[in-house]
Design an enzyme around this catalytic site. Structure first.
Site, PDB file in Angstrom:
ATOM      1  N   ASP A 145      -2.654  -7.546  -5.065  1.00  0.00           N
ATOM      2  CA  ASP A 145      -4.038  -7.271  -4.674  1.00  0.00           C
ATOM      3  C   ASP A 145      -4.348  -8.168  -3.482  1.00  0.00           C
ATOM      4  O   ASP A 145      -4.606  -9.361  -3.630  1.00  0.00           O
ATOM      5  CB  ASP A 145      -4.985  -7.581  -5.838  1.00  0.00           C
ATOM      6  CG  ASP A 145      -6.446  -7.314  -5.488  1.00  0.00           C
ATOM      7  OD1 ASP A 145      -6.717  -6.917  -4.332  1.00  0.00           O
ATOM      8  OD2 ASP A 145      -7.307  -7.498  -6.365  1.00  0.00           O
TER       9      ASP A 145
ATOM     10  N   TYR B  97     -23.604  -5.618   8.050  1.00  0.00           N
ATOM     11  CA  TYR B  97     -22.440  -4.815   7.633  1.00  0.00           C
ATOM     12  C   TYR B  97     -22.656  -3.324   7.870  1.00  0.00           C
ATOM     13  O   TYR B  97     -23.747  -2.789   7.656  1.00  0.00           O
ATOM     14  CB  TYR B  97     -22.159  -5.044   6.147  1.00  0.00           C
ATOM     15  CG  TYR B  97     -21.049  -4.180   5.598  1.00  0.00           C
ATOM     16  CD1 TYR B  97     -19.730  -4.587   5.668  1.00  0.00           C
ATOM     17  CD2 TYR B  97     -21.316  -2.938   4.998  1.00  0.00           C
ATOM     18  CE1 TYR B  97     -18.692  -3.816   5.175  1.00  0.00           C
ATOM     19  CE2 TYR B  97     -20.292  -2.148   4.498  1.00  0.00           C
ATOM     20  CZ  TYR B  97     -18.984  -2.594   4.589  1.00  0.00           C
ATOM     21  OH  TYR B  97     -17.961  -1.823   4.099  1.00  0.00           O
TER      22      TYR B  97
ATOM     23  N   GLY C 203       0.802  -1.216   0.000  1.00  0.00           N
ATOM     24  CA  GLY C 203       0.000   0.000   0.000  1.00  0.00           C
ATOM     25  C   GLY C 203       0.830   1.260   0.000  1.00  0.00           C
ATOM     26  O   GLY C 203       0.969   1.925   1.025  1.00  0.00           O
TER      27      GLY C 203
ATOM     28  N   SER D  97       0.614   4.056  -2.281  1.00  0.00           N
ATOM     29  CA  SER D  97       0.117   5.111  -3.166  1.00  0.00           C
ATOM     30  C   SER D  97       0.598   6.482  -2.704  1.00  0.00           C
ATOM     31  O   SER D  97       0.834   6.710  -1.514  1.00  0.00           O
ATOM     32  CB  SER D  97      -1.415   5.110  -3.193  1.00  0.00           C
ATOM     33  OG  SER D  97      -1.914   3.928  -3.751  1.00  0.00           O
TER      34      SER D  97
END
Length: 322
Positions: free
Chosen positions: A85, A188, A32, A34
């Protein structure tokens, strides 16, 4: 020379400079990375001294932008990109095979990646996407890379695995173990899924420390509140407003105790390289120091950590043993 006391305002550059001798020669993989994220900032300050920094991402173009920016920010740094991913177990296996084929050893693994949240969504493996990205993908990735990490150890060095969690783990009741394999949309919520994911980070770190018995040192941490990409996502706005991070109009709350990007990455660098942590594997860090007392009871329970490990083995269909 005595090491300094770190605090809220400590920057990642300061930590990296202090532990430069420990970073030199090391190969570090960070998930991760970015732009405008603490993963990128972590990579940037470590790259000043490390032998190799592997940056990962699932988006080819964004990963390329990060690699180009790092090479511009740190001329001469050795940066390698890896498509990963974490929400896909098949993609994790493919990426792990690529890393295991590297000729270089792997000394430090930093789990920084997180899903950006949003509406209920299942992965191709039938898992809730935030938990898949925070727990099941990292669990499998760590399991597959563990032999390579352990092989990099020596009498003077123990490989480390670092998990970027959050104080957000305290905003819910903990990991719902009963619904991990078969998540239900009716139970959720975006915030609930985030809280569970961050709780899982802490539980995994502590259980990995226990099971590896010193072969791998592990740490989890709260980086602080930082104005990253996740804060700016439209689907997170309501939660950010409720927390006081954003004003109702979506602008930043100037009274909220934000850290800079470098301050936010500092605790990660401490967890990866601070020599004072050698005897404290499994600990939780906050503002660059050990703060186990700030772990919510549900995320400090050894039995819950064991159960999460067992469920994770079942879901990824692999035993993770030492």
């Amino acid at each position: 020379m005595a090491l300094p006391t770190f605090s809220f305002s400590t920057t990642a550059e300061e930590v990296a400079d202090i532990f430069a001798s420990k970073i030199r020669g090391k190969n570090v993989l960070i998930t991760g990375t970015s732009l405008n994220g603490i993963g990128y900032e972590t990579a940037r300050v470590i790259a000043k001294y490390a032998n190799l920094v592997v940056i990962t991402g699932y988006n080819v173009e964004r990963l390329k932008l990060s690699q180009e920016a790092l090479k511009k920010d740190v001329p001469g740094a050795k940066i390698r990109s890896l498509i990963l991913d974490l929400s896909s177990l098949a993609a994790v296996r493919k990426a792990a095979a690529e890393v295991n084929a590297y000729s270089e050893p792997l000394h430090i693994l930093i789990h920084n990646a997180a899903h950006g949240g949003g509406d209920f969504k299942l992965t191709a493996d039938g898992l809730e996407v935030q938990m898949a990205t925070a727990q099941f993908g990292p669990f499998l990735f760590t399991k597959l890379l563990a032999p390579k990490l352990i092989a990099a150890g020596s009498t003077s060095f123990s490989p480390r695995v670092v998990f970027v969690s959050s104080e957000g783990h305290r905003m819910g009741p903990g990991v719902d173990l009963d619904n991990l394999a078969h998540p239900k949309p009716e139970t959720y919520s975006n915030l609930g899924a985030y809280s569970q994911a961050k709780s899982a980070n802490i539980l995994f770190a502590s259980e990995l420390a226990r099971r590896s018995r010193g072969k791998i040192h592990t740490y989890s941490l709260h980086p602080g509140s930082i104005n990253t990409n996740m804060v700016q996502k439209e689907h997170n706005r309501a939660d950010m407003v409720n927390f006081g991070v954003l004003n109702p109009d979506g602008t930043l709350n100037s009274e909220f105790p934000f850290k800079t990007m470098s301050q936010g990455a500092a605790t990660t660098v401490v967890a990866a390289f601070d020599t004072r942590l050698e005897e404290q594997s499994g600990s939780f860090l906050w503002d660059c120091v050990v703060a186990n007392e700030k772990i919510a009871p549900h995320s400090a329970d050894p039995e819950t950590a064991k159960k999460l490990w067992d469920i994770s083995e079942q879901i990824v269909d692999e035993k993770f043993t030492f």
